[in-house]
Design an enzyme around this catalytic site. Structure first.
Site, mmCIF file in Angstrom:
data_model
loop_
_atom_site.group_PDB
_atom_site.id
_atom_site.type_symbol
_atom_site.label_atom_id
_atom_site.label_comp_id
_atom_site.label_asym_id
_atom_site.label_seq_id
_atom_site.Cartn_x
_atom_site.Cartn_y
_atom_site.Cartn_z
ATOM 1 N N ASP A 96 -9.776 6.162 -1.696
ATOM 2 C CA ASP A 96 -9.565 5.691 -3.061
ATOM 3 C C ASP A 96 -10.618 4.619 -3.377
ATOM 4 O O ASP A 96 -10.652 3.569 -2.730
ATOM 5 C CB ASP A 96 -8.149 5.096 -3.128
ATOM 6 C CG ASP A 96 -7.557 5.111 -4.510
ATOM 7 O OD1 ASP A 96 -8.327 4.958 -5.470
ATOM 8 O OD2 ASP A 96 -6.328 5.255 -4.620
ATOM 9 N N ASP A 196 -10.568 5.299 -8.984
ATOM 10 C CA ASP A 196 -9.577 4.550 -9.749
ATOM 11 C C ASP A 196 -10.090 4.249 -11.164
ATOM 12 O O ASP A 196 -11.248 3.844 -11.322
ATOM 13 C CB ASP A 196 -9.317 3.232 -9.001
ATOM 14 C CG ASP A 196 -8.134 2.462 -9.544
ATOM 15 O OD1 ASP A 196 -7.026 3.019 -9.542
ATOM 16 O OD2 ASP A 196 -8.316 1.301 -9.962
ATOM 17 N N GLU A 248 -9.306 9.119 -11.979
ATOM 18 C CA GLU A 248 -8.111 8.699 -12.699
ATOM 19 C C GLU A 248 -8.544 8.262 -14.089
ATOM 20 O O GLU A 248 -9.328 7.320 -14.232
ATOM 21 C CB GLU A 248 -7.422 7.540 -11.976
ATOM 22 C CG GLU A 248 -6.096 7.196 -12.630
ATOM 23 C CD GLU A 248 -5.584 5.807 -12.279
ATOM 24 O OE1 GLU A 248 -4.368 5.603 -12.311
ATOM 25 O OE2 GLU A 248 -6.404 4.924 -11.989
ATOM 26 N N HIS A 322 2.044 6.367 -7.130
ATOM 27 C CA HIS A 322 2.483 5.019 -6.768
ATOM 28 C C HIS A 322 2.589 4.075 -7.958
ATOM 29 O O HIS A 322 2.964 2.914 -7.777
ATOM 30 C CB HIS A 322 1.497 4.446 -5.743
ATOM 31 C CG HIS A 322 0.127 4.281 -6.346
ATOM 32 N ND1 HIS A 322 -0.666 5.342 -6.703
ATOM 33 C CD2 HIS A 322 -0.570 3.169 -6.690
ATOM 34 C CE1 HIS A 322 -1.792 4.898 -7.226
ATOM 35 N NE2 HIS A 322 -1.759 3.585 -7.231
ATOM 36 N N ASP A 323 2.213 4.541 -9.140
ATOM 37 C CA ASP A 323 2.323 3.705 -10.337
ATOM 38 C C ASP A 323 3.472 4.160 -11.237
ATOM 39 O O ASP A 323 3.620 3.652 -12.348
ATOM 40 C CB ASP A 323 1.037 3.791 -11.177
ATOM 41 C CG ASP A 323 -0.168 3.188 -10.477
ATOM 42 O OD1 ASP A 323 0.027 2.267 -9.663
ATOM 43 O OD2 ASP A 323 -1.286 3.649 -10.746
#
Ligand code: TEU
Length: 557
Positions: A96, A196, A248, A322-323
């Site tokens: 990531d 990200d 993302e 995870h968000d």
């Protein structure tokens, strides 16, 4: 560029996956110890959330050294070992890369703070205006997006937490630094990357107030974004064949996503977007309570599926990460139909056009956290908003209800490997409490051939075997049906029909109404479903609570 349509990706939130040394924090050796489990599931790539040195204000999304593994996660050797052990089992590792910002603890930012002009230009420093910050832009985690540095009487931009300073991509040296980092990790044998919030890296030339919003329209899919991504591709991962990449994309557009992910654009392999995960935001406000809007969920998927299909973009498919709160608690019924609704959500997602992602624990029905006090929360966004909502005058009970539904910590509770005290996750005290939902565990699912886990295995197999699912075109069926989410995938003469009931009430699906072959069992071969056999009634399919099915349409003349 290779397409990854036959692949399934598994997301590991490292801190909560598996703790190997009893310190309560998930780590890299922990992941290695669970590789057999992941191989059994059948996934192709493991995306690890950031494992780099970090003060962990945002759990690793605040990187202080991109070349080093954070000691709490292990060592570089541990990571190399993981990469090679995963490879032996046919799985690639994706790292990531957080390149929109660095931690304010990063050496570059520290040098900038000392006034070194070279490093000041790595970030976005500006003079204030009328005794306040340069613009009224808001940070994604609450408050103004500019941090004040008294020594310079200047502000630096932070679109996220004040400890996450935005990088200045305009500066060629910054871009060179970032290419070096990607190339360093490629040499270590990783198979790909997740980037990200990468559609926020290109900022406008001028920084002006946003009179109608929080500033995002000025920097989202910004002016040079495609140029930057093409250059990143060319200078790093584009040189290594078959590298898989996913960007993302925050608040993005279909048009931009087609460009980000079209094979001929040479930018990325695929993209995440979040529009479908805002269908329970009351008037766009995440920090509100609202049932999800099913029609909106369908419309958004339909828009993106059709658009990406028509223009050749590649969609990363996901309902959880995870968000986000857990999809099972959010769109399913984790109380009365946990098994049925988990399988239904998985089917609806995995049979769409694109590349499916499984978020750790989703494959055996993990739910939201159901925390009841603010002390249990760890996430910087959640604690920031707790204070903001308090200031706005909301009472404690209401705030806790909102957090229970919306907090990012819902997806971050440790994996429930078994039902022992430390749930097979840790022998120590976990960094965040376990979810309060009883009875759910990977071990339970592994023993049951009808489990959610066993169903995921079949879904993954189905994608691998069936070219229609990999690359057939997409078309929604029954756009306005109040309870069913149905669609067709078509490749030449072959057609696959997916029907999912998003509710706890039985409804009918009438093939005749949609111009499909006559409703007799002979015409519809079941490839997969979450009930024993189809229930036909007078030419219609009776779709039971949270029932889902994948049917191959094979008309008998
Ligand atoms: O998230 C980007 C992002 O904007 C959201 O998913 C965000 O968490 C949500 O909108 C808040 O309501 C990425 C990472 O996935 C996240 O964990 C990081 O905190 C963030 O970037 C900053 O690096």
């Amino acid at each position: 560029m290779k397409n990854f349509n036959d692949s399934v990706i598994y997301q590991i939130y490292v801190k909560s996956f598996m703790d190997s040394n009893g310190d309560g924090l998930g780590d890299i050796p922990g992941i290695t110890s669970r590789l057999d489990y992941l191989e059994k599931l059948g996934v192709d790539y493991l995306w690890l959330t950031p494992v780099f040195v970090s003060p962990m204000n945002d759990n690793g999304y605040d990187v202080a050294d991109y070349y080093k593994v954070d000691p709490s996660f292990g060592t570089l050797k541990d990571l190399e070992h993981l990469i090679s052990e995963a490879k032996k089992r046919g799985m690639g590792i994706m790292l990531d890369m957080v390149f929109n910002h660095t931690s304010t603890h990063h050496e570059w930012f520290q040098k900038a703070l000392k006034g070194d002009p070279k490093y000041k230009d790595y970030y976005i420093f500006r003079k204030g205006k009328d005794g306040g910050p340069p613009t009224n832009w808001m940070s994604k985690f609450g408050g103004n997006a500019w941090g004040y540095v008294p020594e310079f009487d200047e502000y630096y931009l932070h679109l996220f937490d004040k400890t996450q300073a935005d990088l200045n991509w305009e500066n060629q040296e910054v871009r060179e630094e970032l290419y070096r980092i990607v190339n360093f990790w490629l040499k270590k044998g990783v198979s790909g990357f997740r980037f990200d919030v990468v559609n926020l890296i290109s900022k406008p030339d001028e920084f002006v107030d946003d009179e109608i919003g929080d500033g995002r329209r000025f920097y989202t899919d910004g002016p040079k974004i495609h140029q930057y991504l093409k250059e990143l591709n060319r200078r790093s991962f584009g040189q290594v064949e078959d590298t898989i990449t996913v960007g993302e994309m925050s608040s993005t557009t279909l048009e931009d996503c087609v460009r980000y992910s079209h094979p001929e654009e040479d930018e990325l392999s695929m993209v995440f977007n979040f529009h479908h995960l805002k269908v329970d935001y009351d008037e766009g406000d995440k920090w509100s309570l609202m049932d999800f809007d099913f029609q909106a969920l369908k419309d958004i998927f339909d828009h993106w599926q059709s658009g990406m299909d028509e223009h050749g973009g590649n969609m990363a498919l996901f309902l959880s990460n995870h968000d986000q709160p857990r999809a099972l608690s959010r769109f399913g019924d984790d109380e009365n139909y946990p098994k049925e609704s988990a399988k239904m959500l998985a089917t609806t997602l995995h049979m769409l056009k694109g590349i499916p992602y499984i978020f750790q624990g989703e494959e055996f029905g993990m739910t939201n956290a159901y925390f009841t006090s603010i002390e249990e929360y760890r996430d910087v966004e959640s604690t920031n908003y707790y204070n903001i909502l308090k200031k706005e005058g909301l009472d404690e009970e209401k705030i806790l209800k909102i957090l229970q539904a919306k907090s990012r910590d819902n997806g971050r509770t440790p994996i429930l490997w078994n039902s022992d005290k430390g749930h097979g996750f840790t022998t120590g005290t976990p960094w965040i409490p376990f979810s309060r939902k009883e009875g759910v565990s990977a071990e339970r699912d592994l023993k049951d051939e009808n489990s959610i886990f066993a169903y995921y295995q079949k879904l993954i197999q189905l994608r691998k075997e069936n070219p229609v699912i990999q690359s057939g075109s997409y078309e929604m069926v029954g756009k306005n049906h109040k309870k069913l989410f149905s669609y067709l995938r078509t490749l030449e003469e072959k057609r696959v029909l997916v029907i999912s009931n998003f509710y706890g009430e039985q409804v009918y699906f009438d093939p005749a109404q949609h111009g499909l072959p006559e409703g007799i069992p002979e015409n519809y071969k079941v490839l997969l479903g979450n009930y024993d056999a189809l229930s036909w009634e007078n030419g219609k399919i009776s779709v039971r609570p949270y029932e889902t099915m994948v049917l191959s349409i094979e008309p008998h003349k």
